[in-house]
Design an enzyme around this catalytic site. Structure first.
Site, PDB file in Angstrom:
ATOM      1  CD1 TRP A  10      -2.380  -4.527  -4.926  1.00  0.00           C
ATOM      2  CD2 TRP A  10      -1.734  -5.933  -3.352  1.00  0.00           C
ATOM      3  NE1 TRP A  10      -2.235  -5.835  -5.489  1.00  0.00           N
ATOM      4  CE2 TRP A  10      -1.894  -6.745  -4.341  1.00  0.00           C
ATOM      5  CE3 TRP A  10      -1.335  -6.406  -2.082  1.00  0.00           C
ATOM      6  CZ2 TRP A  10      -1.452  -8.046  -4.425  1.00  0.00           C
ATOM      7  CZ3 TRP A  10      -1.087  -7.807  -2.014  1.00  0.00           C
ATOM      8  CH2 TRP A  10      -1.156  -8.504  -3.241  1.00  0.00           C
ATOM      9  CD  GLU A  48       3.815  -7.530 -15.095  1.00  0.00           C
ATOM     10  OE1 GLU A  48       3.380  -7.719 -14.002  1.00  0.00           O
ATOM     11  OE2 GLU A  48       5.061  -7.535 -15.627  1.00  0.00           O
ATOM     12  CE  LYS A 106       7.897  -0.673 -10.598  1.00  0.00           C
ATOM     13  NZ  LYS A 106       7.999  -1.461 -11.797  1.00  0.00           N
ATOM     14  CE  LYS A 110       6.897  -7.222 -17.827  1.00  0.00           C
ATOM     15  NZ  LYS A 110       8.277  -7.254 -16.950  1.00  0.00           N
ATOM     16  CD  GLU A 168      10.617  -9.678 -18.230  1.00  0.00           C
ATOM     17  OE1 GLU A 168      10.246 -10.286 -17.269  1.00  0.00           O
ATOM     18  OE2 GLU A 168      10.176  -8.327 -18.282  1.00  0.00           O
ATOM     19  NE  ARG A 182       4.314   1.597  -1.502  1.00  0.00           N
ATOM     20  CZ  ARG A 182       5.482   1.342  -1.505  1.00  0.00           C
ATOM     21  NH1 ARG A 182       6.304   1.544  -2.255  1.00  0.00           N
ATOM     22  NH2 ARG A 182       5.625   0.262  -0.508  1.00  0.00           N
ATOM     23  CB  CYS A 199      -0.847   0.099   1.445  1.00  0.00           C
ATOM     24  SG  CYS A 199      -1.817  -1.467   1.363  1.00  0.00           S
ATOM     25  CG  ASN A 211       2.850  -0.577   3.128  1.00  0.00           C
ATOM     26  OD1 ASN A 211       2.093  -1.693   2.566  1.00  0.00           O
ATOM     27  ND2 ASN A 211       4.077  -0.128   2.636  1.00  0.00           N
ATOM     28  N   GLY A 212       1.457  -3.121   5.375  1.00  0.00           N
ATOM     29  CA  GLY A 212       2.199  -4.422   5.444  1.00  0.00           C
ATOM     30  C   GLY A 212       1.047  -5.420   5.867  1.00  0.00           C
ATOM     31  CG  HIS A 261       9.868 -33.543 -23.486  1.00  0.00           C
ATOM     32  ND1 HIS A 261      10.406 -34.508 -23.602  1.00  0.00           N
ATOM     33  CD2 HIS A 261      11.074 -32.840 -23.970  1.00  0.00           C
ATOM     34  CE1 HIS A 261      11.623 -34.938 -24.198  1.00  0.00           C
ATOM     35  NE2 HIS A 261      11.909 -33.455 -24.308  1.00  0.00           N
TER      36      HIS A 261
HETATM   37  O1  M6R Z   1      11.001  -4.850  -7.055  1.00  0.00           O
HETATM   38  P1  M6R Z   1      11.596  -6.253  -7.387  1.00  0.00           P
HETATM   39  O2  M6R Z   1      12.355  -6.181  -8.671  1.00  0.00           O
HETATM   40  O3  M6R Z   1      11.737  -7.117  -6.456  1.00  0.00           O
HETATM   41  O4  M6R Z   1      10.002  -6.731  -7.934  1.00  0.00           O
HETATM   42  C1  M6R Z   1      10.125  -8.292  -8.331  1.00  0.00           C
HETATM   43  C2  M6R Z   1       8.680  -8.424  -8.873  1.00  0.00           C
HETATM   44  O5  M6R Z   1       7.710  -8.420  -8.037  1.00  0.00           O
HETATM   45  C3  M6R Z   1       8.386  -7.654 -10.331  1.00  0.00           C
HETATM   46  O6  M6R Z   1       9.598  -7.688 -10.857  1.00  0.00           O
HETATM   47  C4  M6R Z   1       7.529  -8.121 -11.003  1.00  0.00           C
HETATM   48  O7  M6R Z   1       7.261  -9.468 -11.388  1.00  0.00           O
HETATM   49  C5  M6R Z   1       6.724  -7.322 -11.903  1.00  0.00           C
HETATM   50  N1  M6R Z   1       5.398  -6.792 -12.048  1.00  0.00           N
HETATM   51  C6  M6R Z   1       7.015  -7.645 -13.460  1.00  0.00           C
HETATM   52  O8  M6R Z   1       6.935  -6.707 -14.311  1.00  0.00           O
END
Ligand code: M6R
Length: 580
Positions: free
Chosen positions: A74, A460, A575, A457, A453, A27, A2, A100-101, A476
């Site tokens: 969040w 998400e 984020k 992308k 990756e 966040r 958050c 937050n937490g 396989h």
């Molecule tokens: O802040 P960090 O690099 O530790 O975050 C790791 C992941 O949470 C972050 O890369 C996440 O997978 C992204 N949403 C990918 O786009």
């Protein structure tokens, strides 16, 4: 997870806190709220939804008062709703809290509070904090909070105010919190973007500490009450860096910043003086995929064995670690709870830790034995792009340093600029394929993590189901998925595994699969097995990951844009993942 913000000074707090919420919205964006002290009362306004929507109902900036706290959520405990939005009041409505937490023992605390007659107004874990504060208040808010933290288990950063005292009390254990020091005013944020246009003087609160913040003063102490020194730093990034600069989305702006990012990361000094027996890379999400590329590099160039571990798994294993190992943590935010826990586990075993971190002075950056900053600058889009680029550059530098060589690729920056020019072709391909509900991504060797990756992308930000496989694995099992309904993005540059990847593409073609290849400029052969081809410049084999990632990012971006998705704030995500 958050975002929290606070202000105390002579100016009206609510417009400043509203702006802070807009900046911290990346966040979490399930619900929003604000509490302002005025005329011996605390007023709370809040609601479910994103900042703009809740503000149009609540008119936050009309709340009078020069002291306040705010929150963008969040959800973890309790869905996004009015009742679960922060801030929370105690029964007397004298105290308000934003958090937050996660308070792990909240059910137990709730039960105890209920026995004392407390009635809860939300399903959250956070609400216990405000009722405990009210119960423990004997005239001094800081001392009340000091008693409260003794009861709490879990990770938190929270702010508490009451209706009369001209102060904000903050506590931190495991979630980020930074204080901005102004002239006759002070600020609080989950990160500096909350207040960066007002002050560049900041103080990062450490775990197990509390602060009493008035308009002219900040006093920090540990949970036991011992005063702690103020460690004020001056930060060197500004608001402009955190704004869109004419791009439709932060993600697109950040994709286009990559040549500059690569240049900045290349300049960073990297020196690994002691050669470890083994390297264990711990990270999550995109950072972990950068780590997989790192494995191929480090093993090839430096001949040091590398193990890649997903941080959330590593932390609950009993890994056989030895003092000659090196644990490398990769993280953009430097606040990811699982990566932080992995670092702490390594340290507990007496293993040296190295952090490749973007956010300066973040928790992981401060806890590792050695930190190398990746220099991507502030990344706002929830989908990580330029941070990945900076992690790649830094990992290459680490691999070269371990091999006693220097990574100085001529023209890398101009080559990345050149791949960005393929945006119009990528857009055309996105137009052709965006209605497909499933995608497959394949690659071999160093290109396989790029496939992972690319698929991450796409899923998400566009919510399209995408699977990534090492191309050799297809037969396989996953080849059963192939049909003309499920296009395959094939990473097939002319490197040492080119011929093998072509064979895998042929296998898909033979089963009516549609192929979008990302290949090397001038490769005519690939056309005969592909429906569409995106060409990247010819480079040294080892540099292809830098070329491949850009079209993958652009493809995901344009597909999501055509689908009308909220690209910078995809559903269910945040984020910075500061909870487990
Ligand atoms: O802040 P960090 O690099 O530790 O975050 C790791 C992941 O949470 C972050 O890369 C996440 O997978 C992204 N949403 C990918 O786009």
């Amino acid at each position: 997870m958050c975002g929290i913000a606070g202000y105390i000074g002579l100016r009206q707090a609510s417009p400043l806190l509203l702006e802070a919420l807009r900046r911290l919205e990346y966040r979490g964006y399930d619900s929003v709220g604000m509490a302002i002290q005025h005329d011996n009362c605390v007023e709370i306004r809040k609601g479910p939804g994103k900042v703009a929507a809740v503000d149009s109902e609540c008119h936050f900036a009309e709340m009078p008062g020069t002291l306040g706290i705010s929150h963008t959520r969040w959800s973890t405990h309790g869905g996004p709703s009015q009742r679960n939005a922060h801030p929370f009041f105690d029964a007397s409505k004298r105290f308000a809290v934003v958090h937050n937490g996660i308070i792990e023992n909240y059910l137990e605390l709730k039960e105890l509070l209920r026995r004392d007659g407390v009635v809860f107004s939300s399903d959250t874990d956070s609400e216990v904090i405000v009722h405990l504060t009210s119960q423990n208040f004997k005239g001094d808010l800081l001392e009340a909070v000091r008693s409260v933290v003794k009861h709490l288990q879990g990770a938190y950063a929270f702010c508490v105010i009451n209706n009369v005292d001209r102060e904000i009390i903050v506590a931190r254990n495991g979630s980020p919190l930074v204080i901005g020091i102004g002239q006759g005013e002070n600020f609080i944020g989950s990160d500096v973007s909350a207040f960066v246009e007002h002050t560049k003087k900041v103080m990062y609160l450490d775990d197990f500490s509390l602060a009493r913040i008035t308009k002219d003063n900040v006093q920090v102490s540990d949970f036991a009450g011992n005063p702690l020194p103020l460690q004020v730093k001056t930060i060197d990034w500004d608001l402009e860096q955190a704004q869109k600069q004419g791009y439709k989305h932060f993600m697109l702006k950040e994709i286009f910043e990559q040549p500059q990012v690569a240049q900045d990361s290349l300049k960073q000094a990297v020196s690994i003086t002691v050669r470890p027996a083994r390297i264990i890379i711990v990270a999550c999400g995109t950072a972990s995929y950068a780590g997989y590329v790192g494995k191929y590099l480090i093993e090839k160039l430096a001949d040091v064995p590398v193990i890649n571990e997903i941080a959330s798994e590593f932390r609950y294993q009993e890994p056989p670690l030895s003092k000659d190992d090196l644990v490398v943590a990769i993280s953009q935010s430097g606040e990811t709870a699982d990566t932080l826990a992995a670092v702490r586990l390594a340290k507990k075993h007496g293993v040296k830790t190295l952090g490749l971190i973007n956010v300066v002075d973040s928790t992981i950056a401060r806890e590792v034995d050695q930190v190398i900053y990746t220099r991507a600058g502030p990344e706002i889009g929830v989908a990580s792009t330029k941070a990945f680029m900076s992690q790649l550059v830094t990992l290459y530098k680490v691999a070269y340093s371990l091999a006693d060589r220097t990574f100085d690729p001529q023209q890398l920056v101009s080559l990345i600029t050149k791949v960005l020019e393929m945006q119009p072709q990528v857009k055309e391909i996105a137009q052709k394929y965006y209605h497909h509900p499933h995608f497959l991504y394949i690659g071999r060797n160093r290109n396989f993590p790029l496939a992972l990756e690319g698929a991450l992308k796409l899923k998400e930000i566009s919510y399209i189901h995408a699977e990534a496989y090492a191309a050799g694995e297809l037969k396989h099992g996953p080849i059963a998925l192939v049909s003309d309904e499920m296009p395959t993005v094939a990473l097939c540059p002319q490197d040492q595994v080119y011929a093998k990847t072509i064979s895998n593409i042929e296998e898909i073609k033979a089963r009516q699969g549609r192929i979008i290849s990302i290949a090397t400029e001038g490769d005519e052969r690939i056309k005969s097995v592909s429906d569409d081809v995106l060409y990247v410049p010819k480079v040294d084999d080892i540099l292809y990951p830098f070329m491949l990632v850009v079209p993958l990012q652009l493809l995901a971006y344009h597909i999501a844009d055509l689908k009308g998705c909220d690209i910078d704030k995809p559903r269910n995500l945040a984020k910075s993942v500061t909870v487990e």
